[in-house]
Design a protein around this motif. Structure first.
Motif, mmCIF file in Angstrom:
data_model
loop_
_atom_site.group_PDB
_atom_site.id
_atom_site.type_symbol
_atom_site.label_atom_id
_atom_site.label_comp_id
_atom_site.label_asym_id
_atom_site.label_seq_id
_atom_site.Cartn_x
_atom_site.Cartn_y
_atom_site.Cartn_z
ATOM 1 N N PHE A 296 0.846 -1.196 0.000
ATOM 2 C CA PHE A 296 0.000 0.000 0.000
ATOM 3 C C PHE A 296 0.881 1.246 0.000
ATOM 4 O O PHE A 296 1.967 1.252 0.591
ATOM 5 C CB PHE A 296 -0.889 0.038 1.241
ATOM 6 C CG PHE A 296 -1.993 -0.982 1.281
ATOM 7 C CD1 PHE A 296 -2.049 -2.051 0.401
ATOM 8 C CD2 PHE A 296 -2.995 -0.874 2.236
ATOM 9 C CE1 PHE A 296 -3.067 -2.993 0.458
ATOM 10 C CE2 PHE A 296 -4.020 -1.796 2.314
ATOM 11 C CZ PHE A 296 -4.051 -2.856 1.431
ATOM 12 N N THR A 297 0.371 2.303 -0.630
ATOM 13 C CA THR A 297 1.063 3.590 -0.643
ATOM 14 C C THR A 297 0.075 4.700 -0.334
ATOM 15 O O THR A 297 -0.957 4.824 -1.014
ATOM 16 C CB THR A 297 1.718 3.858 -1.998
ATOM 17 O OG1 THR A 297 2.634 2.803 -2.306
ATOM 18 C CG2 THR A 297 2.473 5.175 -1.978
ATOM 19 N N ILE A 298 0.391 5.491 0.678
ATOM 20 C CA ILE A 298 -0.426 6.649 1.003
ATOM 21 C C ILE A 298 0.235 7.883 0.395
ATOM 22 O O ILE A 298 1.465 8.016 0.402
ATOM 23 C CB ILE A 298 -0.608 6.810 2.527
ATOM 24 C CG1 ILE A 298 -1.626 7.909 2.843
ATOM 25 C CG2 ILE A 298 0.719 7.042 3.235
ATOM 26 C CD1 ILE A 298 -2.012 7.974 4.321
ATOM 27 N N SER A 299 -0.596 8.769 -0.138
ATOM 28 C CA SER A 299 -0.085 10.013 -0.709
ATOM 29 C C SER A 299 -1.158 11.082 -0.557
ATOM 30 O O SER A 299 -2.304 10.774 -0.211
ATOM 31 C CB SER A 299 0.289 9.833 -2.182
ATOM 32 O OG SER A 299 -0.848 9.466 -2.948
ATOM 33 N N ARG A 300 -0.762 12.314 -0.809
ATOM 34 C CA ARG A 300 -1.728 13.398 -0.702
ATOM 35 C C ARG A 300 -1.420 14.463 -1.738
ATOM 36 O O ARG A 300 -0.274 14.640 -2.157
ATOM 37 C CB ARG A 300 -1.731 13.998 0.704
ATOM 38 C CG ARG A 300 -0.459 14.705 1.109
ATOM 39 C CD ARG A 300 -0.475 15.075 2.598
ATOM 40 N NE ARG A 300 -1.545 16.018 2.918
ATOM 41 C CZ ARG A 300 -2.015 16.224 4.143
ATOM 42 N NH1 ARG A 300 -1.534 15.547 5.165
ATOM 43 N NH2 ARG A 300 -2.969 17.114 4.347
ATOM 44 N N ASP A 301 -2.471 15.167 -2.124
ATOM 45 C CA ASP A 301 -2.352 16.309 -3.025
ATOM 46 C C ASP A 301 -3.025 17.476 -2.315
ATOM 47 O O ASP A 301 -4.259 17.583 -2.315
ATOM 48 C CB ASP A 301 -3.017 15.998 -4.358
ATOM 49 C CG ASP A 301 -2.814 17.094 -5.378
ATOM 50 O OD1 ASP A 301 -2.526 18.241 -4.983
ATOM 51 O OD2 ASP A 301 -2.950 16.819 -6.581
ATOM 52 N N ASN A 302 -2.227 18.332 -1.716
ATOM 53 C CA ASN A 302 -2.794 19.436 -0.934
ATOM 54 C C ASN A 302 -3.512 20.454 -1.818
ATOM 55 O O ASN A 302 -4.409 21.158 -1.349
ATOM 56 C CB ASN A 302 -1.713 20.105 -0.095
ATOM 57 C CG ASN A 302 -1.314 19.255 1.101
ATOM 58 O OD1 ASN A 302 -2.011 18.300 1.470
ATOM 59 N ND2 ASN A 302 -0.193 19.590 1.720
ATOM 60 N N ALA A 303 -3.150 20.523 -3.069
ATOM 61 C CA ALA A 303 -3.843 21.426 -3.989
ATOM 62 C C ALA A 303 -5.253 20.937 -4.292
ATOM 63 O O ALA A 303 -6.138 21.736 -4.607
ATOM 64 C CB ALA A 303 -3.052 21.576 -5.277
ATOM 65 N N THR B 238 -6.987 16.251 -1.161
ATOM 66 C CA THR B 238 -7.287 14.824 -1.260
ATOM 67 C C THR B 238 -6.112 13.978 -0.777
ATOM 68 O O THR B 238 -4.955 14.303 -1.063
ATOM 69 C CB THR B 238 -7.642 14.436 -2.701
ATOM 70 O OG1 THR B 238 -8.746 15.226 -3.151
ATOM 71 C CG2 THR B 238 -8.027 12.971 -2.809
ATOM 72 N N VAL B 239 -6.432 12.910 -0.076
ATOM 73 C CA VAL B 239 -5.445 11.907 0.299
ATOM 74 C C VAL B 239 -5.841 10.598 -0.382
ATOM 75 O O VAL B 239 -7.030 10.313 -0.571
ATOM 76 C CB VAL B 239 -5.354 11.748 1.830
ATOM 77 C CG1 VAL B 239 -6.671 11.278 2.425
ATOM 78 C CG2 VAL B 239 -4.216 10.827 2.216
#
Length: 122
Positions: free
Chosen positions: A68-75, A78-79
């Motif tokens: 699994f890979t967690i990531s986020r896009d603050n723009a 969304t996570v």
């Protein structure tokens, strides 16, 4: 206040992949560390992954590390949780959660989504 809405769950065969999304609204998304938890039928809710406010630090449960890979896009506020090599033990309702600082302990999280079901068929 922040509102969280998960999406992307569904039915997948063992060995397959899914990507979950959690969209946030309300206060500044980048002010929050984010995490994913899951709860399988008849079991306690457990930590899956967490990410710091900037995205520079990530943490994983041993059971999902390397898959699994967690990531986020603050723009985009969304996570994400990219899930690969899924197996039946990954079947659960997956929840995203938010708090000021990164933590693996669910009881410290202030805000929760409604959850999205992931079912892995063997």
């Amino acid at each position: 206040q922040v509102q969280l809405v998960e999406s992307g769950g569904g039915l997948v065969q063992a060995g397959g992949s899914l990507r979950l999304s959690c969209a946030a609204s309300g206060r500044t998304f980048s002010s929050y560390a984010m995490a994913w938890f899951r709860q399988a039928p008849g079991k306690e809710r457990e930590f899956v992954a967490a990410i710091s406010r900037s995205g520079g630090n990530t943490y994983y449960a041993d059971s999902v590390k390397g898959r699994f890979t967690i990531s986020r896009d603050n723009a985009k506020n969304t996570v994400y949780l990219e899930m690969n090599s899924l197996n039946a033990e990954d079947t659960a309702v997956y929840y995203c959660a938010a708090r000021a600082e990164t933590s693996t302990w669910q009881y410290t999280y202030d805000y929760w989504g409604q959850g999205t079901q992931v079912t892995v068929s063997s």
